[in-house]
Design an enzyme around this catalytic site. Sequence first.
Site, PDB file in Angstrom:
ATOM      1  N   SER A 127       0.785  -1.232   0.000  1.00  0.00           N
ATOM      2  CA  SER A 127       0.000   0.000   0.000  1.00  0.00           C
ATOM      3  C   SER A 127       0.818   1.283   0.000  1.00  0.00           C
ATOM      4  CB  SER A 127      -0.948   0.020   1.200  1.00  0.00           C
ATOM      5  OG  SER A 127      -0.231   0.018   2.415  1.00  0.00           O
TER       6      SER A 127
ATOM      7  N   LYS B 217      -4.777   4.829   9.028  1.00  0.00           N
ATOM      8  CA  LYS B 217      -3.656   5.566   8.435  1.00  0.00           C
ATOM      9  C   LYS B 217      -3.859   7.078   8.549  1.00  0.00           C
ATOM     10  CE  LYS B 217      -2.271   1.854   5.350  1.00  0.00           C
ATOM     11  NZ  LYS B 217      -1.998   1.394   3.981  1.00  0.00           N
TER      12      LYS B 217
END
Length: 340
Positions: A236, A281
């Site tokens: 990612s 995140k």
Amino acid sequence: MSKHKTRIWIIILIIVFLTLNYIKLPYYLNLPGDAYDLKKIVEVRDGDHASGAFMMTTVGVSRSKINIFAYVWSFVAPYHELIPAENMRRQGESDKEYYYRQIHMMDMSQNVAVALAYEKANKQVNYLYNGVYVMSLIKGMDAANKLKIGDRIFKVDGKSMKQSEEFIKYVADLLPGDTVTLTLERDGDILEKEITLNVFPGEPEKHGVGISLVTDRKLDVEPEILIDTNKVGGPSAGLMFSLEIYNQLTEGDLTKGYKIAGTGTINYEGIVGPIGGISQKIVAADRAGAKYFLAPNENGVPNSNYRDALQTVRDINSDMEVIPVDTFEDALTFLNSLNN
């Protein structure tokens, strides 16, 4: 209550506590991770320096299934998310195999990011093919008893093989009961394994070796680049890696002095893909003081990473600005619009 009874109850409570602590539930736990300044991870030889930072964000994941205490805590602690075990691991996959797969996906993601950034910066990129890695094995097949996750296969029946497509094409012409001799590298040793092709369990119309493969493709680039991810796994961080590398390869500073966090996979065409754990995140980036967060827009679908990121920013009352991106070029357009 007598001292004797008190001791008994204390012993009982200790036993209950220890029992509950060691009983594992079928869940893993996602929680906010960290934000890493990529200047400390990526170094292009004689590369340009930035006054700000591109930041890779991560999700903290429990290394094993959680106990009842962590399960209860997940309902209290903000942005602690329960993940069913079947969504974290492939069927029959061990913790070691899962960890290896995550690290290998990170390596692949880095290769894509390097290739994309160098090509966008008009720098030299050469591809070196070294065979295929075994990524998973199907139980009940002959290969499962003879191969291991991480084996690098580079010959089939004595013929050199550089890519997974070559392996798949070769095996496609064989029948159940046929055998192939695989030459492979395992922990520095060169081995030969004779594998019998089997019918897939539960799928009588399919047959094969019973492994999933990924091409071992290395890059030879100029100028030289060094990457140290400290064993952070997963694909990612592709977008942020590509931006950091491109920024070091080209003149000027795309960060304009800001802390710019983000996430998203990247492919060789520069398309940014969605990821999991966007809310965790966002929390990590906010804690690290990021001014902007680049989030996969997924071409504007209602439940995109970008939309989820916006909601999380509102929920935590952050001043961080979320920027939607669909491509590497979208990110560059935004960065070039920033004032110093």
